[in-house]
Design an enzyme around this catalytic site. Structure first.
Site, PDB file in Angstrom:
ATOM      1  N   GLU A 292      -6.364   7.932 -37.148  1.00 57.18           N
ATOM      2  CA  GLU A 292      -5.672   7.798 -38.436  1.00 57.18           C
ATOM      3  C   GLU A 292      -6.008   6.502 -39.169  1.00 57.18           C
ATOM      4  O   GLU A 292      -5.119   5.750 -39.585  1.00 57.18           O
ATOM      5  CB  GLU A 292      -4.157   7.957 -38.245  1.00 57.18           C
ATOM      6  CG  GLU A 292      -3.820   9.306 -37.591  1.00 57.18           C
ATOM      7  CD  GLU A 292      -2.320   9.568 -37.454  1.00 57.18           C
ATOM      8  OE1 GLU A 292      -1.526   8.636 -37.669  1.00 57.18           O
ATOM      9  OE2 GLU A 292      -1.950  10.706 -37.131  1.00 57.18           O
TER      10      GLU A 292
ATOM     11  N   GLU B  90      -5.937  18.805 -32.867  1.00 55.19           N
ATOM     12  CA  GLU B  90      -4.470  18.891 -32.742  1.00 55.19           C
ATOM     13  C   GLU B  90      -3.913  20.066 -33.554  1.00 55.19           C
ATOM     14  O   GLU B  90      -2.893  19.937 -34.233  1.00 55.19           O
ATOM     15  CB  GLU B  90      -3.816  17.580 -33.212  1.00 55.19           C
ATOM     16  CG  GLU B  90      -4.329  16.340 -32.491  1.00 55.19           C
ATOM     17  CD  GLU B  90      -3.658  15.041 -32.942  1.00 55.19           C
ATOM     18  OE1 GLU B  90      -2.637  15.083 -33.657  1.00 55.19           O
ATOM     19  OE2 GLU B  90      -4.181  13.964 -32.570  1.00 55.19           O
TER      20      GLU B  90
HETATM   21  C1  XIL Z   1       3.076  12.954 -31.406  1.00 59.32           C
HETATM   22  C2  XIL Z   1       3.642  13.557 -30.140  1.00 59.32           C
HETATM   23  O1  XIL Z   1       3.399  14.947 -30.165  1.00 59.32           O
HETATM   24  C3  XIL Z   1       5.096  13.259 -29.999  1.00 59.32           C
HETATM   25  O2  XIL Z   1       5.587  13.694 -28.726  1.00 59.32           O
HETATM   26  C4  XIL Z   1       5.336  11.756 -30.148  1.00 59.32           C
HETATM   27  O3  XIL Z   1       6.712  11.496 -30.119  1.00 59.32           O
HETATM   28  C5  XIL Z   1       4.717  11.227 -31.425  1.00 59.32           C
HETATM   29  O4  XIL Z   1       3.350  11.578 -31.467  1.00 59.32           O
HETATM   30  N1  XIL Z   1      -0.886  12.861 -34.634  1.00 59.32           N
HETATM   31  C6  XIL Z   1      -1.267  12.311 -33.429  1.00 59.32           C
HETATM   32  C7  XIL Z   1      -0.427  12.527 -32.227  1.00 59.32           C
HETATM   33  O5  XIL Z   1      -2.367  11.767 -33.325  1.00 59.32           O
HETATM   34  O6  XIL Z   1      -0.502  11.443 -31.323  1.00 59.32           O
HETATM   35  C8  XIL Z   1       0.997  12.778 -32.597  1.00 59.32           C
HETATM   36  O7  XIL Z   1       1.690  13.134 -31.395  1.00 59.32           O
HETATM   37  C9  XIL Z   1       1.093  13.874 -33.627  1.00 59.32           C
HETATM   38  C10 XIL Z   1       0.392  13.461 -34.891  1.00 59.32           C
END
Ligand code: XIL
Length: 542
Positions: free
Chosen positions: A344, A451
């Site tokens: 990010e 993701e």
């Molecule tokens: C999220 C997790 O799914 C949660 O359990 C945690 O509380 C916060 O992070 N983008 C990302 C991930 O790169 O690391 C994030 O994961 C979701 C958004």
């Protein structure tokens, strides 16, 4: 008045052997009557139970909110039962004042649940009874209270409260809360779990991984590694991403104090079953403890040469410690084949297209290239290094991404691949996704979907159920997206969560108990979105 039987034990085995008498009582607003026992509930075997809530408070309040006027909840570092944090509940002036978490989307009506929590009282408080209560708010009528567990808590030590209770049929919002029976002392809470029975994993549907040569990944937490979730995982996926276990705040909560336990738990399963692991993540503006950006005296780091050197040293030490640990624990069988090195980094609102995070403030725009150099040096030549970001289909973010990759390539930074998070929804334009995939392919890099989830609700939309027509629309959206992925050369396709209960979107950017963005439902059964995934790959449910 009699109280429900209590179980103060430590293990799941004890938990299923000893059944609690549980009570269902309806109370008026005065919340005065206490529980009376009814028949003991029968509990399914441990392997059939699925964890639908797991609050460790290692990442803040994790959706728990104050209950009662004047009550405050805060995440506290000390004392914790386990891990980096616990929840402190203060400002209580009534026994029922406490902290609550929404469970509406994840409780299974008509089924027995087990609830467990570690509790402790504030400094100096006398011993007092604490209880865990499930509450249904039908909206309009009186709420229903199910007292699941009660036990005597002390200020001096953590005590586990554990109990089982059937969740009755009927509509309404469900939440779990912690309260006392009399005392108004501060409460501390840690390691709360709620488990529900789960039907068997379907074996008559095609394993997704058998329908494609592209590795299929899924984000997992500790609750996915045993029982039926583990069966589902191993049946359909051949790669995993630890959802939180490899994030800096988990691995190195304080400088030099590494905790590889959560990471090992996930990676051991991968190693035992021949799954590859996509590491997530090294450099991110979130889930990174404050100490990274503070001088030893607590002063915020600046962009001075000295502070820059300190931050780069810390990143190198962090990365090296992980690499050393992996080498020592797994040797040549290290399952980690790729890493999100920088997560990010983009912000198209900025003139240079980069997010002005603490990493950026201290190190300047070159921090991304530096992070890749360090990752290559410490993790070795065989690991694929990813630049990972979200909403890469949006034209302004696509432009910022392409610009950053070109800059990295010009600087000779060892970036191998781009990760597209792909947190999308029913309105996402698949053509724009395809345009971005083609643009990245044109840069000569590998790429992956890291993701994937497809939200069925808007970020500020409140659903009061999961509408079947949206699940059907989701099938088509998933089919079209996966078809676009399958037509291109992707290193892997990763889904962000195994089944709907486990989705981070249930809690982000607000509680969304009926959000259902994944391929399997709360009962681990294949959804229309699963069919869509298979159709996109060119297969059929079989
Ligand atoms: C999220 C997790 O799914 C949660 O359990 C945690 O509380 C916060 O992070 N983008 C990302 C991930 O790169 O690391 C994030 O994961 C979701 C958004």
């Amino acid at each position: 008045m009699r109280r429900p039987a209590l179980l103060i034990g430590t293990g799941a085995v004890v938990l299923v052997l000893v059944l609690l008498a549980v009570v269902l009582v309806t109370r008026g607003d005065d919340r005065s009557p206490g529980p009376t026992p009814t028949a003991a509930a029968s509990t399914p075997p441990a392997e059939a139970m699925t964890t639908v809530l797991s609050s460790t408070f290692d990442e803040g309040d994790e959706g728990w909110a104050p209950l009662g006027d004047g009550v405050q909840v805060s995440d506290a570092q000390d004392p914790t039962h386990d891990g980096a944090g616990s929840l402190l509940v203060s400002g209580r002036s009534e026994a029922w004042h406490g902290a609550a978490v929404d469970l509406s989307g994840s409780v299974a009506r008509g089924q027995v649940h087990t609830v467990s929590a570690w509790v402790r009282l504030g400094e100096g408080a006398g011993d007092a009874d604490v209880q865990l209560t499930l509450e249904r708010d039908p909206g309009g009528d009186d709420p229903l209270y199910v007292h699941v567990a009660r036990g005597t808590a002390t200020a001096g030590d953590w005590v586990e409260l554990v109990g089982t209770a059937p969740v009755p049929e009927g509509d309404g919002e469900w939440r779990l809360y912690v309260e006392t029976t009399e005392s108004t002392a501060d409460l501390r809470l840690d390691d709360v779990t709620v488990q529900r029975p789960t039907p068997e994993v379907q074996t008559d549907v095609t394993a997704l991984k058998d329908a494609t040569d592209v590795p299929l990944g899924v984000a997992v937490g500790p609750q996915d590694l045993t029982g039926r979730p583990a069966e589902l995982l191993l049946r359909h996926f051949d790669q995993i991403t630890p959802e939180n276990a490899m994030k800096p705040v988990t691995v190195q909560p304080t400088e030099g104090a590494f905790d590889f336990g959560p990471m090992d738990e996930v990676l051991d399963v991968a190693a035992a079953h021949g799954l590859t692991v996509h590491g997530h993540t090294l450099v991110w503006h979130r889930s990174t403890p404050d100490w990274f950006f503070e001088a030893p005296d607590g002063r915020p780091l600046t962009d001075s040469a000295e502070d820059r050197a300190l931050l780069l040293d810390r990143l190198r030490a962090h990365t090296r410690a992980i690499a050393d640990h992996l080498a020592q624990r797994y040797g040549d069988a290290d399952p980690v084949t790729s890493w999100d090195v920088v997560n990010e980094a983009l912000d198209p609102e900025q003139p240079d297209g980069l997010r002005h995070s603490r990493w950026y403030e201290v190190l300047g725009p070159d921090y991304v290239a530096e992070a890749f150099r360090i990752a290559r040096e410490e993790l070795g030549p065989d690991v694929t290094l990813y630049l990972n970001d979200y909403d890469t289909d949006a034209p302004d973010r696509r432009r910022a991404l392409v610009r950053l990759v070109l800059d990295l390539q010009a600087a000779g930074a060892p970036v191998d691949a781009v990760g597209h998070q792909m947190h999308v929804d029913l309105g996402t334009d698949v053509d724009r996704v395809a345009t971005t995939l083609d643009a990245v392919a044109g840069l000569g890099l590998r790429q992956a979907v890291t993701e994937l989830d497809v939200a069925i609700s808007g970020r500020d939309e409140q659903l009061d159920r999961t509408p079947p027509d949206r699940l059907d629309a989701q099938r088509g959206q998933v089919r079209d997206l996966v078809a676009a992925f399958a037509q291109r050369d992707l290193a892997f396709i990763g889904v962000w969560g195994l089944y709907d209960t486990r989705s981070w979107l249930r809690a982000w950017p607000q509680e969304r108990p009926y959000e259902a963005p994944l391929l399997f439902d709360d009962d681990l059964q294949a959804k229309p979105a699963y069919e869509g995934f298979l159709e996109g790959l060119g297969g059929s449910a079989g």
